[in-house]
Enzyme design. Sequence first.
Site, PDB file in Angstrom:
ATOM      1  N   GLU A 164       6.894 -14.371   9.838  1.00 28.47           N
ATOM      2  CA  GLU A 164       5.951 -13.688  10.719  1.00 28.47           C
ATOM      3  C   GLU A 164       5.987 -14.238  12.144  1.00 28.47           C
ATOM      4  OE1 GLU A 164       4.739 -11.071   9.886  1.00 28.47           O
ATOM      5  OE2 GLU A 164       4.164 -11.046   7.772  1.00 28.47           O
ATOM      6  N   HIS A 222      -2.796 -16.990   9.994  1.00 25.90           N
ATOM      7  CA  HIS A 222      -2.608 -15.826   9.119  1.00 25.90           C
ATOM      8  C   HIS A 222      -2.727 -16.292   7.681  1.00 25.90           C
ATOM      9  CE1 HIS A 222      -0.972 -12.571   6.868  1.00 25.90           C
ATOM     10  NE2 HIS A 222       0.202 -13.142   6.668  1.00 25.90           N
ATOM     11  N   HIS A 256      -3.658 -14.978   3.310  1.00 23.23           N
ATOM     12  CA  HIS A 256      -3.847 -13.938   2.305  1.00 23.23           C
ATOM     13  C   HIS A 256      -5.132 -14.230   1.529  1.00 23.23           C
ATOM     14  CE1 HIS A 256       0.811 -13.139   2.168  1.00 23.23           C
ATOM     15  NE2 HIS A 256       0.280 -12.963   3.362  1.00 23.23           N
ATOM     16  N   TYR A 272     -24.987  -9.282  11.189  1.00 27.21           N
ATOM     17  CA  TYR A 272     -24.798  -9.600  12.604  1.00 27.21           C
ATOM     18  C   TYR A 272     -23.672 -10.594  12.866  1.00 27.21           C
ATOM     19  CZ  TYR A 272     -27.184 -14.125  12.153  1.00 27.21           C
ATOM     20  OH  TYR A 272     -27.507 -15.407  11.811  1.00 27.21           O
ATOM     21  N   HIS A 317      -2.065  -6.573   2.923  1.00 34.81           N
ATOM     22  CA  HIS A 317      -1.383  -7.812   3.310  1.00 34.81           C
ATOM     23  C   HIS A 317      -2.327  -9.006   3.385  1.00 34.81           C
ATOM     24  CE1 HIS A 317       1.981  -9.579   6.096  1.00 34.81           C
ATOM     25  NE2 HIS A 317       1.352 -10.539   5.437  1.00 34.81           N
ATOM     26  N   TYR A 321     -23.964 -18.794  21.980  1.00 37.63           N
ATOM     27  CA  TYR A 321     -24.273 -19.283  20.632  1.00 37.63           C
ATOM     28  C   TYR A 321     -23.553 -20.600  20.355  1.00 37.63           C
ATOM     29  CZ  TYR A 321     -24.450 -19.407  15.515  1.00 37.63           C
ATOM     30  OH  TYR A 321     -24.644 -19.781  14.213  1.00 37.63           O
TER      31      TYR A 321
END
Length: 223
Positions: free
Chosen positions: A77, A96, A98, A117, A159, A212
């Site tokens: 990737e 990334h 899974h 929220y 994916h 925040y």
Amino acid sequence: MSGACEHLALRESMIATARRMNASALNQGTSGNLSVRVEAGFLLTPTGMDYDSLVPEDLVLMRFDGRHEGRRSPSSEWQLHRDILAARPEVGAVLHAHSMFCTTLACLHRDIPAFHYMVSAAGGTDVRCAPYATFGTVELAAHVLAALEGRKACLMANHGMVAVGRDLSAAFKLAVEVETLAAMYWRALQVGEPVLLDGAEMARVLEKFKTYGQQPTPPSREA
């Protein structure tokens, strides 16, 4: 410092985070990957290697023109990571994974809407699901980049998921948050369609998220 030992502390941090991904159930086995921006390009986890066996020299130094350096081959990737980092200069790290619930929703081609929220933590009023394309392709990278427009995380159809941040810690923290939201949304769907927050409320929440978690700078102490 040069060669395989360059960015040693960062490489060690990436390995620790990769292992933490599996320990926290964000990931399983050798799936998923990490990248972190450096001066010469970005560091990337290698393809198909068990995270527990990684040593700093196994991480791959990628150039933005697609060339790579090191003793290992980069994650399949790499184009996904390259294109995100190239298009988003504020992003310092890409994760990334899974993860179970994000991937479950992604296999249904479902976005995560404003049912809670905290969806705002990903930068917008929803977490989009990018259309499917074969892993490791230019098409997949383009789909994900579009789904990340104005966002810091997205799902990837059939994916997994992607989270980005200013650094590795921020990307990991967001990935955990998005997976938690996916789990809550999936559970709510077992009962019915959740009630969604409206645009006006999400606009208020997004404004509040600008500050925040920020703490005031403590006064300096004079020697």
